[in-house]
Design a protein around this motif. Sequence first.
Motif, mmCIF file in Angstrom:
data_model
loop_
_atom_site.group_PDB
_atom_site.id
_atom_site.type_symbol
_atom_site.label_atom_id
_atom_site.label_comp_id
_atom_site.label_asym_id
_atom_site.label_seq_id
_atom_site.Cartn_x
_atom_site.Cartn_y
_atom_site.Cartn_z
ATOM 1 N N PHE A 37 0.825 -1.205 0.000
ATOM 2 C CA PHE A 37 0.000 0.000 0.000
ATOM 3 C C PHE A 37 0.860 1.256 0.000
ATOM 4 N N VAL A 38 1.900 1.276 0.826
ATOM 5 C CA VAL A 38 2.709 2.487 0.999
ATOM 6 C C VAL A 38 3.606 2.749 -0.204
ATOM 7 N N TYR A 39 4.238 1.698 -0.733
ATOM 8 C CA TYR A 39 5.236 1.885 -1.798
ATOM 9 C C TYR A 39 4.889 1.194 -3.118
ATOM 10 N N GLY A 40 3.805 0.426 -3.152
ATOM 11 C CA GLY A 40 3.560 -0.396 -4.330
ATOM 12 C C GLY A 40 4.540 -1.548 -4.391
ATOM 13 N N ASP A 41 5.111 -1.905 -3.227
ATOM 14 C CA ASP A 41 6.145 -2.934 -3.117
ATOM 15 C C ASP A 41 5.475 -4.303 -3.057
ATOM 16 N N ALA A 42 4.979 -4.751 -4.197
ATOM 17 C CA ALA A 42 4.203 -5.986 -4.239
ATOM 18 C C ALA A 42 4.155 -6.532 -5.649
ATOM 19 N N ALA A 43 4.041 -7.840 -5.746
ATOM 20 C CA ALA A 43 3.849 -8.513 -7.025
ATOM 21 C C ALA A 43 2.375 -8.840 -7.190
ATOM 22 N N ARG A 44 1.934 -8.945 -8.424
ATOM 23 C CA ARG A 44 0.532 -9.266 -8.678
ATOM 24 C C ARG A 44 0.450 -10.104 -9.941
ATOM 25 N N GLU A 45 -0.618 -10.851 -10.048
ATOM 26 C CA GLU A 45 -0.864 -11.635 -11.251
ATOM 27 C C GLU A 45 -2.368 -11.714 -11.482
ATOM 28 N N THR A 46 -2.777 -11.400 -12.714
ATOM 29 C CA THR A 46 -4.184 -11.463 -13.091
ATOM 30 C C THR A 46 -4.389 -12.641 -14.023
ATOM 31 N N MET A 47 -5.384 -13.436 -13.734
ATOM 32 C CA MET A 47 -5.659 -14.628 -14.537
ATOM 33 C C MET A 47 -7.164 -14.815 -14.664
ATOM 34 N N ARG A 48 -7.561 -15.725 -15.523
ATOM 35 C CA ARG A 48 -8.997 -15.947 -15.721
ATOM 36 C C ARG A 48 -9.357 -17.404 -15.475
ATOM 37 N N ALA A 49 -10.436 -17.586 -14.740
ATOM 38 C CA ALA A 49 -10.971 -18.920 -14.495
ATOM 39 C C ALA A 49 -12.131 -19.174 -15.440
ATOM 40 N N TYR A 50 -12.083 -20.311 -16.115
ATOM 41 C CA TYR A 50 -13.164 -20.751 -16.989
ATOM 42 C C TYR A 50 -13.645 -22.103 -16.452
ATOM 43 N N GLY A 51 -14.933 -22.227 -16.222
ATOM 44 C CA GLY A 51 -15.441 -23.499 -15.732
ATOM 45 C C GLY A 51 -14.813 -23.932 -14.421
ATOM 46 N N ALA A 91 -14.525 -21.096 -4.848
ATOM 47 C CA ALA A 91 -15.573 -21.894 -4.215
ATOM 48 C C ALA A 91 -16.358 -21.086 -3.186
ATOM 49 N N ALA A 92 -15.660 -20.243 -2.425
ATOM 50 C CA ALA A 92 -16.329 -19.445 -1.397
ATOM 51 C C ALA A 92 -17.309 -18.460 -2.003
ATOM 52 N N ASN A 93 -17.077 -18.081 -3.266
ATOM 53 C CA ASN A 93 -17.964 -17.145 -3.950
ATOM 54 C C ASN A 93 -18.912 -17.839 -4.921
ATOM 55 N N ASP A 94 -18.863 -19.180 -4.942
ATOM 56 C CA ASP A 94 -19.709 -19.956 -5.851
ATOM 57 C C ASP A 94 -19.525 -19.478 -7.288
ATOM 58 N N LEU A 95 -18.271 -19.251 -7.655
ATOM 59 C CA LEU A 95 -17.943 -18.750 -8.990
ATOM 60 C C LEU A 95 -17.148 -19.789 -9.775
ATOM 61 N N SER A 96 -17.518 -19.982 -11.010
ATOM 62 C CA SER A 96 -16.719 -20.804 -11.914
ATOM 63 C C SER A 96 -16.143 -19.975 -13.052
ATOM 64 N N GLU A 97 -16.746 -18.822 -13.321
ATOM 65 C CA GLU A 97 -16.297 -17.920 -14.384
ATOM 66 C C GLU A 97 -15.886 -16.602 -13.731
ATOM 67 N N ALA A 98 -14.600 -16.279 -13.785
ATOM 68 C CA ALA A 98 -14.151 -15.113 -13.021
ATOM 69 C C ALA A 98 -12.777 -14.643 -13.457
ATOM 70 N N VAL A 99 -12.513 -13.390 -13.140
ATOM 71 C CA VAL A 99 -11.149 -12.866 -13.158
ATOM 72 C C VAL A 99 -10.584 -13.052 -11.755
ATOM 73 N N VAL A 100 -9.379 -13.563 -11.679
ATOM 74 C CA VAL A 100 -8.724 -13.816 -10.397
ATOM 75 C C VAL A 100 -7.459 -12.969 -10.322
ATOM 76 N N GLU A 101 -7.263 -12.304 -9.196
ATOM 77 C CA GLU A 101 -6.041 -11.524 -8.992
ATOM 78 C C GLU A 101 -5.358 -12.001 -7.714
#
Length: 320
Positions: A37-51, A91-101
């Motif tokens: 939060f303070v420095y942007g000192d973090a890694a991230r990855e965006t992916m997509r879940a299908y089914g 699973a906690a969101n009952d989602l099978s189609e989603a963007v995951v970060e």
Amino acid sequence: MSDDADRRGDDADRRYHVDGEIVPAESATVHVEDRGFVYGDAARETMRAYGGRVFRWERHADRLARSCEALSIDHGLSDADLRGRVDETLAANDLSEAVVEVSVTRGRRAGGSGRSGGSGDRFDPRVGGDPTVVVTVRPLPRGGVGSDPVFDGPATLQTVKTRKTPDRAVPADAATHARVNEVLARLELRVTGADEAMLSDPDGRVVGGADSTLFFTDGTGLKTPSLDGPVVPRVARAEVIDVAEEEGVPVEEGSYAPSEVREAEEVLLANATWGIRPVRTVDGIAVDGDGDGVAGPLTTLLSRLFDRRVEAACYGGERS
């Protein structure tokens, strides 16, 4: 998982994974002194879940590992642990189609005074707490063969004055939380209302979209900016190149001026959320002179083959 849950938008019942626990979205917080939060000192990855399956998980996990290595962040989790957290969040969101970060920060900066926590040490990456690991999701429609795109038609692309951060300043191979560069690029779009910004390096050579990989063709094959420049090595980029080469389409990775993109016969963008998105105009100029918004033959072919890969990998290939 229910189709109704797949189509939910902003939902007060959304749940995220924060440091090993599933928590309600409203409680999913990080400390104000977290270095992400303070420095942007973090890694991230965006992916997509299908089914319910993350498409090309191995490639995404490898890219996240490279980002963490570039930042010298050791989160201590195996790829299997991370995937488990992703699956638990879906699973906690009952989602099978989603963007995951997935976000991995260096954790809280040290407090107090003196040598270990004084202001002189605030940027020292050796001074901090345990890494913070967060998984968030948001719903999307079904993908794959015969699916409706998640975007509202072909994109309008605009060259912006904002330049991509040089690789020697921030490695392009590291996907981080520091996205001010892309935000500034997108702010420039307010004048024309374009969908995506086309960034260049300090020498004026195209590197791609603010949040996407750029491809184009002049009729001789598929072209895309080379990773020799500050080009983000997105998983979607590698997938499109694989699809093209498997189909026998020549692929050229090179250095290009914005004018070459404006004069192209077809232009397309790719990222984990969109998949492949055709481009209608570049700097207000209709691609291939028609401006009808219909994807060209190469874009159509690559999109169809991309969807077939998704169908085979995540849905069992039941649609043809």
